[in-house]
Structures are given as structure tokens and as C-alpha cells.
Design a protein around this motif. Structure first.
Motif, mmCIF file in Angstrom:
data_model
loop_
_atom_site.group_PDB
_atom_site.id
_atom_site.type_symbol
_atom_site.label_atom_id
_atom_site.label_comp_id
_atom_site.label_asym_id
_atom_site.label_seq_id
_atom_site.Cartn_x
_atom_site.Cartn_y
_atom_site.Cartn_z
ATOM 1 N N ALA A 68 0.845 -1.207 0.000
ATOM 2 C CA ALA A 68 0.000 0.000 0.000
ATOM 3 C C ALA A 68 0.876 1.252 0.000
ATOM 4 N N LEU A 69 1.938 1.218 0.796
ATOM 5 C CA LEU A 69 2.836 2.384 0.835
ATOM 6 C C LEU A 69 3.477 2.596 -0.543
ATOM 7 N N ASP A 70 3.900 1.511 -1.181
ATOM 8 C CA ASP A 70 4.523 1.635 -2.505
ATOM 9 C C ASP A 70 3.569 2.311 -3.498
ATOM 10 N N ARG A 71 2.315 1.940 -3.380
ATOM 11 C CA ARG A 71 1.329 2.529 -4.284
ATOM 12 C C ARG A 71 1.169 4.030 -4.015
ATOM 13 N N LEU A 72 1.155 4.388 -2.755
ATOM 14 C CA LEU A 72 1.030 5.810 -2.402
ATOM 15 C C LEU A 72 2.266 6.583 -2.860
ATOM 16 N N ILE A 73 3.437 5.939 -2.737
ATOM 17 C CA ILE A 73 4.671 6.614 -3.180
ATOM 18 C C ILE A 73 4.608 6.820 -4.696
ATOM 19 N N ALA A 74 4.192 5.770 -5.408
ATOM 20 C CA ALA A 74 4.112 5.873 -6.872
ATOM 21 C C ALA A 74 3.148 6.985 -7.282
ATOM 22 N N ASP A 75 2.097 7.171 -6.499
ATOM 23 C CA ASP A 75 1.109 8.220 -6.805
ATOM 24 C C ASP A 75 1.479 9.571 -6.189
ATOM 25 N N ARG A 76 2.660 9.660 -5.623
ATOM 26 C CA ARG A 76 3.155 10.888 -4.973
ATOM 27 C C ARG A 76 2.226 11.365 -3.854
ATOM 28 N N MET A 77 1.625 10.391 -3.192
ATOM 29 C CA MET A 77 0.758 10.705 -2.050
ATOM 30 C C MET A 77 1.525 10.551 -0.736
ATOM 31 N N ALA A 78 2.763 9.994 -0.814
ATOM 32 C CA ALA A 78 3.529 9.767 0.410
ATOM 33 C C ALA A 78 4.948 10.274 0.196
ATOM 34 N N TYR A 79 5.544 10.770 1.249
ATOM 35 C CA TYR A 79 6.919 11.284 1.127
ATOM 36 C C TYR A 79 7.695 11.030 2.418
ATOM 37 N N PRO A 80 9.033 10.908 2.275
ATOM 38 C CA PRO A 80 9.862 10.684 3.461
ATOM 39 C C PRO A 80 10.106 11.982 4.215
ATOM 40 N N CYS A 81 10.227 11.861 5.513
ATOM 41 C CA CYS A 81 10.359 13.047 6.358
ATOM 42 C C CYS A 81 11.149 12.710 7.621
ATOM 43 N N GLY A 82 12.201 13.480 7.859
ATOM 44 C CA GLY A 82 13.026 13.231 9.046
ATOM 45 C C GLY A 82 12.847 14.298 10.117
ATOM 46 N N CYS A 83 11.851 15.164 9.948
ATOM 47 C CA CYS A 83 11.650 16.224 10.947
ATOM 48 C C CYS A 83 11.235 15.614 12.288
ATOM 49 N N SER A 84 11.677 16.245 13.354
ATOM 50 C CA SER A 84 11.277 15.726 14.666
ATOM 51 C C SER A 84 10.099 16.552 15.174
ATOM 52 N N ARG A 85 9.315 15.926 16.011
ATOM 53 C CA ARG A 85 8.132 16.603 16.559
ATOM 54 C C ARG A 85 8.523 17.919 17.221
ATOM 55 N N ARG A 86 9.657 17.907 17.894
ATOM 56 C CA ARG A 86 10.111 19.115 18.583
ATOM 57 C C ARG A 86 10.216 20.292 17.609
ATOM 58 N N GLU A 87 10.620 19.996 16.384
ATOM 59 C CA GLU A 87 10.820 21.071 15.403
ATOM 60 C C GLU A 87 9.506 21.702 14.923
ATOM 61 N N TRP A 88 8.456 20.918 14.868
ATOM 62 C CA TRP A 88 7.220 21.473 14.298
ATOM 63 C C TRP A 88 6.090 21.669 15.298
ATOM 64 N N GLN A 89 6.264 21.207 16.540
ATOM 65 C CA GLN A 89 5.087 21.141 17.416
ATOM 66 C C GLN A 89 4.468 22.502 17.716
ATOM 67 N N GLN A 90 5.270 23.573 17.616
ATOM 68 C CA GLN A 90 4.678 24.890 17.871
ATOM 69 C C GLN A 90 3.644 25.258 16.801
ATOM 70 N N HIS A 91 3.650 24.546 15.650
ATOM 71 C CA HIS A 91 2.667 24.811 14.592
ATOM 72 C C HIS A 91 1.353 24.052 14.827
ATOM 73 N N GLY A 92 1.344 23.207 15.827
ATOM 74 C CA GLY A 92 0.117 22.458 16.131
ATOM 75 C C GLY A 92 0.031 21.155 15.370
ATOM 76 N N HIS A 93 0.342 21.197 14.077
ATOM 77 C CA HIS A 93 0.413 19.962 13.305
ATOM 78 C C HIS A 93 1.584 20.077 12.340
ATOM 79 N N TYR A 94 1.988 18.971 11.757
ATOM 80 C CA TYR A 94 3.158 18.996 10.869
ATOM 81 C C TYR A 94 2.835 19.812 9.613
ATOM 82 N N PRO A 95 3.622 20.860 9.331
ATOM 83 C CA PRO A 95 3.261 21.778 8.236
ATOM 84 C C PRO A 95 3.660 21.325 6.828
ATOM 85 N N GLY A 96 4.124 20.108 6.665
ATOM 86 C CA GLY A 96 4.379 19.604 5.313
ATOM 87 C C GLY A 96 5.723 20.046 4.732
#
Ligand code: GLU
Length: 300
Positions: free
Chosen positions: A93-121
Motif C-alpha cells: 500500500a505504501l509503494d502505491r502511495l509513493i508511486a502516486d506521490r501521495m507519500a513522502y519521506p520526512c526526518g523532521c522531529s516533533r520538537r521542530e514542528w510542534q509549535q505549529h500544532g500539526h506537521y506543516p508539510g
């Protein structure tokens, strides 16, 4: 147990506990609500063990849960599905989402984005920290939106998943995340009706986006209200943690209480009746809409 024959009514429901310990009152009520709804519809009721996070799942928890369900007369159909054995399907399922560009890798840590309330993409167009371990996130901005569905109890719901952020579908440590696993398995098991606790209602938009992206059918949803005590207050952790017995006789008054927590009106005379008598009575009178009378939290 063997594979069950097809559901004659077409209804297929499920109970999908995370085996982080024995069932507590909240999870028992969710099990009972989904069992009653499935059986009252002449449907199947499947048991799926959501053991995707092994460090959170003590080895004896599944045994406890099975024995507790049996003590309460909540029989399931067919084989138990263990998510720990389903990695290849989640990867597909993940492979299919990657092929459709619906999924992407992300190494951001929660600490870095948590002040935004949710992950800002931030990593949508390429990983910001390529040297780090990467999680996989789903692009909520490319999925259907707003996400609308008709909840059988809470009525018409419309939520915009971009305001909830691009959710993790595979974790940095390589473990599968709940959102992807639940959607893949609901489709694999042919679930027509999801009956579960209100705490999961705001997960539904992500799950609907994933279902559409993966071309899966849409189940009906019935979210059960928060469990409140007889005084109308939310049950405390301590109350919820009340040990749920795995002995049929001890289960009787707890089953009676669980039915009341589901807004049903079991006759007081049935409090000590055996579980099969109580369940037969509850099935005959099952009324999910009676739960609207429970003064629980409602979506805005
Ligand atoms: N495994 C989840 C839990 O125990 C429930 C999943 C679901 O019903 O969608 O909270």
C-alpha cells in the motif's frame, strides 16, 4: 476457529484492540457496541489484533483479551488477524502511495514542528534532513477534501485533513503506523461497518483519504460516545482501569454496566443473569440511537 461462511446480511464488523494490556471498561464497551451492532444486523464480527508496536504489547495481552471476550460471550467469527503478520500488505500500500506521490519521506522531529500544532508539510518536495532516519507521511493536500461522511450517530461530518497535518503512515523506526494499517486491514477483511470509540472520530478524515487513494470501499461509521459515569462525568482513569474479569460469573454485573454505558436499558433483574441471557435481551432491544441521550461530547 475456522474461516466463517460469508455474512448472509452483508454486514461485516470488527473489534480491533491494540493489545497493550487486558481490556478496560472503555475497550469492553467498544467491543460490546460493535458486537451488538453486527449481530443485530445478522452480520459477522471479526477480531483483529493491532499489534504493530511490539514494545507496547506485552506477550500475554492477546490471551487476556481473548479470555475476556469469551467470558462476556462476545464470540468472533473466523481466524484472528494479527497486524504483526501483515507487513508485506502495508508495504504494498505504501509503494502505491509513493508511486502516486501521495507519500513522502520526512526526518523532521516533533520538537521542530510542534509549535505549529500539526506537521506543516515541510518535506513535501524533498526531505529537509536527508541524513536522518525518515518516516513516511501522507500528503493530505493531495487527498480528497474536505472529507465528509455520515456518521450513524454523530450525523454529517465534514473535516479538512490539511488542518490536521500530513500524518505518519510508517514510522522512523520502521514500524507501521495505525492509520495505514487500519485502512489496509479494514479493506482486506471486507469491513462494511466500523463501530469504535469517539476518540477515533477525528482520525476518520485521514483514513477516508487513504481509502480513496488506495481505491478501497467506504465503510459506514458509528462512533460511540465517550463513556460517562452515572453522574454524567467522564469516567476517571481509575474507573476505566477497573479490571475486567475473564470469568463468566464475575462478568455478569460488568456486562450489565457496559450495556447501560451504551445507553441501553437492561432490566435491573438481569444484572446477575448469565451473559448469554443478557446478550440475547440486549440484541433484541439494540438501539444505537439511544446513545444520543448520553450527554457526551459532541463534535462542533
Ligand atoms: N487499535 C485501536 C485502539 O485500540 C482501534 C482501531 C479502530 O477501531 O479503528 O484504539
Amino acid at each position: 476457529m475456522t474461516t466463517a461462511p460469508p455474512s448472509t446480511s452483508g454486514y461485516i464488523g470488527r473489534f480491533a484492540p491494540t493489545p497493550s494490556g487486558p481490556l478496560h471498561l472503555g475497550s469492553l464497551v467498544a467491543a460490546l457496541g460493535s458486537w451488538l451492532d453486527a449481530r443485530a444486523a445478522g452480520g459477522h464480527w471479526l477480531l483483529r489484533i493491532e499489534d504493530i508496536d511490539p514494545p507496547r504489547c506485552p506477550p500475554d495481552a492477546v490471551d487476556w483479551i481473548r479470555r475476556q471476550l469469551e467470558a462476556f460471550g462476545l464470540e468472533w467469527d473466523g481466524e484472528i488477524l494479527h497486524q504483526s503478520s501483515r507487513g508485506a500488505s502495508y508495504q504494498a500500500a505504501l509503494d502505491r502511495l509513493i508511486a502516486d506521490r501521495m507519500a513522502y519521506p520526512c526526518g523532521c522531529s516533533r520538537r521542530e514542528w510542534q509549535q505549529h500544532g500539526h506537521y506543516p508539510g515541510w518535506c513535501r518536495h524533498g526531505p529537509l534532513h536527508p541524513g536522518r532516519a525518515q518516516a513516511w507521511r501522507m500528503r493530505t493536500d493531495k487527498g480528497i477534501q474536505p472529507v465528509c461522511w455520515q456518521d450513524r450517530l454523530f450525523g454529517s461530518q465534514c473535516l479538512d485533513p490539511t488542518t490536521q497535518g500530513d500524518v505518519v503512515i510508517k514510522r522512523k523506526d520502521g514500524l507501521w503506523a495505525y492509520q495505514l494499517a487500519v485502512v489496509v486491514d479494514d479493506a482486506k477483511q471486507g469491513i462494511t461497518d466500523v463501530v469504535r470509540g469517539f476518540d477515533l472520530l477525528d482520525n476518520t478524515p485521514w483514513q477516508r483519504q487513504l481509502q480513496v487513494a488506495l481505491n478501497y470501499p467506504e465503510p459506514r461509521y458509528l462512533h460511540l460516545p465517550l463513556i460517562l459515569g452515572e453522574d454524567g462525568q467522564k469516567l476517571s482513569k481509575q474507573n476505566l482501569a477497573t479490571a475486567i474479569p475473564h470469568d463468566g460469573t464475575l462478568a455478569r454485573p460488568v456486562l450489565h454496566q457496559a450495556l447501560k454505558l451504551l445507553g441501553q436499558a437492561p432490566s435491573p433483574t438481569l444484572r446477575q443473569a448469565d451473559v448469554s441471557t443478557q446478550l440475547a435481551h440486549a440484541l433484541e432491544h439494540w438501539s444505537p440511537l439511544a446513545m444520543t441521550a448520553i450527554p457526551g461530547r459532541r463534535p462542533d
